[in-house]
Design a protein around this motif. Sequence first.
Motif, PDB file in Angstrom:
ATOM      1  N   ASP A 125       0.831  -1.202   0.000  1.00 27.11           N
ATOM      2  CA  ASP A 125       0.000   0.000   0.000  1.00 27.11           C
ATOM      3  C   ASP A 125       0.865   1.253   0.000  1.00 27.11           C
ATOM      4  O   ASP A 125       1.878   1.338   0.713  1.00 27.11           O
ATOM      5  N   GLN A 127       0.520   5.005   1.018  1.00 27.66           N
ATOM      6  CA  GLN A 127      -0.351   5.824   1.856  1.00 27.66           C
ATOM      7  C   GLN A 127       0.116   7.276   1.814  1.00 27.66           C
ATOM      8  O   GLN A 127       1.120   7.638   2.445  1.00 27.66           O
ATOM      9  N   GLY A 146      -0.020  -2.334  -4.684  1.00 25.30           N
ATOM     10  CA  GLY A 146      -1.052  -2.374  -3.663  1.00 25.30           C
ATOM     11  C   GLY A 146      -2.016  -1.227  -3.836  1.00 25.30           C
ATOM     12  O   GLY A 146      -2.130  -0.622  -4.911  1.00 25.30           O
ATOM     13  N   ASP A 147      -2.720  -0.883  -2.766  1.00 25.35           N
ATOM     14  CA  ASP A 147      -3.647   0.242  -2.811  1.00 25.35           C
ATOM     15  C   ASP A 147      -2.875   1.557  -2.783  1.00 25.35           C
ATOM     16  O   ASP A 147      -1.854   1.688  -2.108  1.00 25.35           O
ATOM     17  N   ARG A 149      -3.434   5.350  -1.728  1.00 29.75           N
ATOM     18  CA  ARG A 149      -4.362   6.161  -0.952  1.00 29.75           C
ATOM     19  C   ARG A 149      -3.857   7.608  -0.889  1.00 29.75           C
ATOM     20  O   ARG A 149      -2.884   7.900  -0.223  1.00 29.75           O
ATOM     21  N   PHE A 166      -2.064   1.675 -11.490  1.00 33.08           N
ATOM     22  CA  PHE A 166      -2.664   1.422 -10.178  1.00 33.08           C
ATOM     23  C   PHE A 166      -3.283   0.028 -10.224  1.00 33.08           C
ATOM     24  O   PHE A 166      -4.362  -0.167 -10.798  1.00 33.08           O
ATOM     25  N   GLY A 168      -4.078  -1.938  -7.473  1.00 34.76           N
ATOM     26  CA  GLY A 168      -5.106  -2.052  -6.442  1.00 34.76           C
ATOM     27  C   GLY A 168      -6.078  -0.895  -6.495  1.00 34.76           C
ATOM     28  O   GLY A 168      -6.287  -0.267  -7.541  1.00 34.76           O
ATOM     29  N   ASP A 169      -6.657  -0.583  -5.338  1.00 40.40           N
ATOM     30  CA  ASP A 169      -7.564   0.558  -5.267  1.00 40.40           C
ATOM     31  C   ASP A 169      -6.790   1.859  -5.417  1.00 40.40           C
ATOM     32  O   ASP A 169      -5.690   2.009  -4.874  1.00 40.40           O
ATOM     33  N   ALA A 170      -7.390   2.787  -6.151  1.00 37.45           N
ATOM     34  CA  ALA A 170      -6.826   4.135  -6.264  1.00 37.45           C
ATOM     35  C   ALA A 170      -7.811   5.085  -5.600  1.00 37.45           C
ATOM     36  O   ALA A 170      -8.924   5.281  -6.086  1.00 37.45           O
ATOM     37  N   GLN A 171      -7.408   5.637  -4.491  1.00 34.56           N
ATOM     38  CA  GLN A 171      -8.323   6.416  -3.661  1.00 34.56           C
ATOM     39  C   GLN A 171      -7.822   7.847  -3.545  1.00 34.56           C
ATOM     40  O   GLN A 171      -6.785   8.111  -2.945  1.00 34.56           O
ATOM     41  N   GLY A 190      -8.044  -1.443 -10.473  1.00 33.35           N
ATOM     42  CA  GLY A 190      -9.024  -1.688  -9.425  1.00 33.35           C
ATOM     43  C   GLY A 190     -10.020  -0.555  -9.316  1.00 33.35           C
ATOM     44  O   GLY A 190     -10.075   0.340 -10.168  1.00 33.35           O
ATOM     45  N   THR A 192     -11.601   2.915  -8.518  1.00 35.32           N
ATOM     46  CA  THR A 192     -10.994   4.251  -8.540  1.00 35.32           C
ATOM     47  C   THR A 192     -11.974   5.238  -7.930  1.00 35.32           C
ATOM     48  O   THR A 192     -13.134   5.303  -8.350  1.00 35.32           O
TER      49      THR A 192
END
Length: 630
Positions: A125, A127, A146-147, A149, A166, A168-171, A190, A192
Amino acid sequence: MSPTLPSPARPRWPYCGDGVSGGDRAGCIGRSKDPHGACLAHLIDRDRDTHLTGLAPGDDIDYRGTTFTAHLLDRLLGALTDPATQQPRFGAAKFGSAVFAGPARFASATFTGDAQFNSATFHSDAQFGSAVFTGDAWFSSAAFVGDARFGSAVFTGPARFASAVFTGDAQFNSARFHSDAWFGSAVFAGPTRFGSVVFTGDAQFGSATFSGPVQYDSAAFTGDAWFSLAVFTNDARFGSATFHSDARFRSAVFGRAVSFRSAVFERADELGPFVCAGTVVLSGARFNGPVTVSIAARRAACVRTRWVSTAALRLRHAEVDFTHAVFEYPLSIAAEQEPFSDEDGPLCEDRLAGTPGPRVRMMSLHGVDAAHLVLADLDLTRCLFTGTIHLDQIRLEGDCAFATVPRRRRLRPWRFTQRRTLAEEHHWRSRRPHPAPGWHQAPATTTRTGPAQLAPVYRALRKAFEDSKNEPDAADFYFGEMEMRRHDGARPRAERTLLTAYWALSGYGLRAARAALWLVAAMTATLFAMMLWGLPADHWKPETTAVIGGGQVRLPAEKPDPVNPGNALHERLTTQRFEKSLRVVVNSVIFRSSGQDLTTAGTYAEMTSRLTEPVLLGLAVLAVRGRVKR
């Protein structure tokens, strides 16, 4: 410690080279730390401790190509932590091509200089939530395994994520981009999330690929929003987003649905063209300036959409729901016959395979004020018109197809006369006891309507056609209006009886063949009535001839009352009586008297024929005139 990733090319900075001696492979490409020849990851413990101890919050750092474990990164962040805020603070930070083997915890960090993460790889991740980037933020070609964030992050300078990946999640929820944001050709594998994000500068997502669901709900685009050539494999949501400038979605592809529900377009002059394999939701959206919307989709929902200025909708394939849409200026909806094009040629519509064709099907105009509405080349066979305001002012251009009555049945070809009709009439007739086959049933969510509601709709459409000088096509809607009046149980029985007779005799003055058949039948009945009972038995002679004193004398004779024939009925059907009867019938059609002596029954038959047959002839002529009138 995780193994380093060898690079096929030698970097431009002084690098560690650990693990390889000589040759073309660079080995560890981590930036070597002076006065040592190794990178931070490969320094001996004593030298690493000395280096980290010498760092202070806000220092410029350069760790390009360095591989960071979670422990090593934590030690670096601890060395740069500001005692006043208890958060890391960087000056210019260079992490280009760095490898983060563990979680990269940059949350709430402050980068007072440029932050360079070009081509960095985040194996876990990343972060960056609530991080502040005062200078430029470079993440071009970075790989987030990973994600990622970035929620509530603040980018004061340009943010460059071009070609980033990206996995994983792209937040990015609630992030703030105070300058341009570049995500061109980025890959989002993943989910978005850009909810409530603010783009003060331009937002560039051109050619980006979104494989997971995408969310831009409540996002604010102050500059231009570029999504040209972007590919959205999953659902995409722009609900309540605000586009203060251009919204460029040219040649974008949406694999499923895309929602602009309650979005606001302040100055966007065009939306599209783009292709959507699902539903394009514009319900509740607001367009504050002139705009052209070009969409190829399966469905388009424009429920309560508001256009404050002139607008043009150019659509393909779509089923359009325009319920309660609001527009104060002229708005046109047209079906495009050819695929939309861009610089590379026509847009690919393979995702729309299985649709009936490019024909656009309008599903509902309920609650719309049609005073400024223009429809061109649309399929209106299932359109709901009930509740449309100022429907008599609508303009229909090109080939707008309406529903028709069911095809004639083989055993009863006279049952239905082909005419254009409304979908609501289909729905009403399908609900009647013992409905004839072919009338379409209403969808479950459709409000039931009856003849009382449909008669004004037919009347308004008839007037719209008449105002556009299209008298022949207006005839079908006059027929529908009269049909609804005839079946309206709230109207007086006498009126409905009169309308029934009008329908039976001539199809409300629109069915020439029906009126002609009744005329022929009436003439035939009159003809036989004259031959059988109307003509007297003997022909009266106006004078009598006699011989007196060897000479012939002619004396006028008093006209006797016509004598009814007394011979058998079949004996009265002679050629002579047929000719006389035909003369009487033909003269009766044009309100003339034949001058033929008639019996009492014949006189009344002639009077009746002189009243009814010219009317039937007039109805037939009126029907023909209605179909050929300019």
